[in-house]
Enzyme design. Structure first.
Site, PDB file in Angstrom:
ATOM      1  CB  SER A  69      12.810   6.457  24.353  1.00  0.00           C
ATOM      2  OG  SER A  69      11.520   6.297  23.834  1.00  0.00           O
TER       3      SER A  69
ATOM      4  CG  HIS B 103       9.063   6.935  28.086  1.00  0.00           C
ATOM      5  ND1 HIS B 103       8.959   7.965  27.169  1.00  0.00           N
ATOM      6  CD2 HIS B 103       9.833   5.981  27.497  1.00  0.00           C
ATOM      7  CE1 HIS B 103       9.641   7.640  26.071  1.00  0.00           C
ATOM      8  NE2 HIS B 103      10.176   6.442  26.248  1.00  0.00           N
TER       9      HIS B 103
ATOM     10  CG  ASP C 114       7.947  11.098  26.521  1.00  0.00           C
ATOM     11  OD1 ASP C 114       7.525  10.132  27.183  1.00  0.00           O
ATOM     12  OD2 ASP C 114       8.993  11.050  25.862  1.00  0.00           O
TER      13      ASP C 114
ATOM     14  CE1 TYR D 267       5.532  10.217   6.999  1.00  0.00           C
ATOM     15  CE2 TYR D 267       5.228  10.905   9.287  1.00  0.00           C
ATOM     16  CZ  TYR D 267       4.787  10.219   8.156  1.00  0.00           C
ATOM     17  OH  TYR D 267       3.605   9.544   8.195  1.00  0.00           O
TER      18      TYR D 267
ATOM     19  CG  ASN E 218      13.562   0.758  20.872  1.00  0.00           C
ATOM     20  OD1 ASN E 218      14.514   1.472  20.572  1.00  0.00           O
ATOM     21  ND2 ASN E 218      12.674   1.112  21.793  1.00  0.00           N
TER      22      ASN E 218
END
Ligand SMILES: [Ca+2]
Ligand SMILES: [Ca+2]
Ligand SMILES: [Ca+2]
Ligand SMILES: [Ca+2]
Length: 411
Positions: free
Chosen positions: A341, A186, A153, A291, A277
């Site tokens: 997220s 974040h 992140d 994937y 999003n």
């Protein structure tokens, strides 16, 4: 679609998220645009030879990506001198930009008496580690104790009082000389949803005893590169991470990224990623969630309805809370987050709960990641169209069901 009296909130957030995704190129993006990943043929492993080929082609080597036998290079005019199939070169492809999949919104709040965020409550994670419902964790084994979760992140605020106890030494891909600090908030927010501690203040995470290894793959503006993610996955394999949370995405299908993801999966790691999003609209799941080795997580709101902005498509595997999620922020504070997220760490935390409670290697391949995945799928609460669908995948995450399945522990 019903938003329980909050249509404007949902719409405003969708607009913000879209605007964010469309932000013009940051420095990381420019960097990615000038870079390529040169993949060498299997068996062509002599580093001096590889370096000399890169040099002769007029390229500048940036770093090795050993798990896929590749070198990241900066092209300096002579890029075309390298030809696939010649000089041991298997493939050459462009690096790509990754972006985060969530937005923090509203005013940061100071620490308060401990609260259970609605998402952790909704997936019944607390029913796993807090049997008498007094917000006091009962027994390490049920709370993710000792499970190694890598957070790829923006970094983490490592001395946040609600995280500190669970933070281990990670790695900074963006600047290896520095620790994986977080200047954006974040990664710190995702960390809190995953494993905020039981300290009678702030919030509680999905797995309050899980170990967080912050791996900084995104810069202080929230951008990173696919080559950086591949380097991070290599770190995760070397350091024996058990779960990897990826609350970021890219629109580009880069074979090298898929190859690195496959290596990580084959090494036994549970891989979890936010779908993106980019909703509404179908077939919008981003990479790496797209994937097959990765658990792709969509986002629901407090009415258990998939959010309007959540990406969707056949790759969605499971849904988890992602709207108005209260979690840790910078300077020891707390803030609300919106995005897939925020949904992904509910799944990563639940994977930690499943692992710490003890799960058997049913197919005897020496790894437990496929069994963890199966437990998550089979326990999910079906929503939307009957059976697996492109909005909710197998359904809403159900931690209590996932951990308490008969045969998986002695509860
Ligand atoms: Ca308790
Ligand atoms: Ca707390
Ligand atoms: Ca297995
Ligand atoms: Ca369904």
């Amino acid at each position: 679609m019903v938003f329980n009296g909050r249509p404007f909130t949902a719409l405003a957030v969708a607009v913000i998220l879209l605007a964010f995704a469309g932000t013009a190129f940051a420095s990381t993006a420019q960097q990615a645009g000038a870079r390529s990943i040169v993949v060498f043929q299997k068996g062509f492993v002599d580093q001096d030879q590889k370096d000399s080929i890169i040099k002769k082609a007029g390229m500048k080597k940036i770093k090795n990506l050993n798990i896929i036998n590749a070198v990241v290079v900066e092209r300096e005019g002579g890029a075309s001198a390298l030809t696939e199939g010649l000089n041991g070169v298997l493939r050459m492809e462009n690096d790509a930009v990754i972006h985060l999949q969530g937005k923090l919104k509203g005013h940061p709040q100071k620490e308060s008496d401990e609260v259970l965020p609605w998402g952790v409550d909704r997936i019944d994670a607390n029913d796993v580690w807090d049997r008498n419902h007094d917000l006091d964790v009962d027994g390490q084994r049920w709370a993710g104790s000792g499970v190694k979760v890598a957070l790829l992140d923006t970094g983490v605020e490592m001395n946040h009082p609600d995280l500190r106890k669970n933070i281990k030494k990670g790695y900074n891909v963006v600047d290896p000389k520095k620790p994986p600090y977080d200047a954006l908030g974040h990664g710190t927010h995702v960390a809190g949803t995953l494993a905020a501690v039981d300290n009678r203040a702030g919030v509680l995470g999905t797995a309050p005893k899980a170990l967080i290894y912050p791996v900084k793959v995104m810069d202080d503006e929230g951008y990173g590169t696919v080559s950086g993610v591949i380097e991070a996955l290599e770190w995760c394999i070397e350091n024996r991470m058990q779960v990897v949370n990826m609350s970021f995405g890219t629109y580009e299908d880069v074979q090298s990224l898929h190859d690195a993801i496959a290596e990580a999966y084959d090494s036994g790691i549970v891989l979890v990623a936010a779908v993106g999003n980019d909703g509404p609209g179908n077939d919008t799941v981003e990479y790496p969630a797209r994937y097959t080795e990765v658990i792709a997580v969509s986002a629901t709101d407090s009415t258990d309805t998939v959010t309007e902005w959540s990406s969707s498509g056949p790759e969605v595997e499971i849904a988890a809370p992602g709207a108005d999620i209260l979690s840790t922020f910078l300077d020891g504070e707390y803030i609300a987050g919106y995005g897939t997220s925020m949904a992904a760490p509910h799944v990563s935390g639940t994977a930690a709960l499943i692992i710490s409670s003890g799960i058997k290697d049913k197919n005897k391949d020496g790894r437990i990641n496929s069994e963890v995945r199966e437990a998550l799928r089979e326990s999910a609460t079906d929503l939307g169209d009957p059976g697996r669908d492109s909005l909710y995948g197998h359904g809403l995450l159900n931690a209590k069901g996932a951990v308490g399945r008969p045969g998986h522990n002695e509860r």
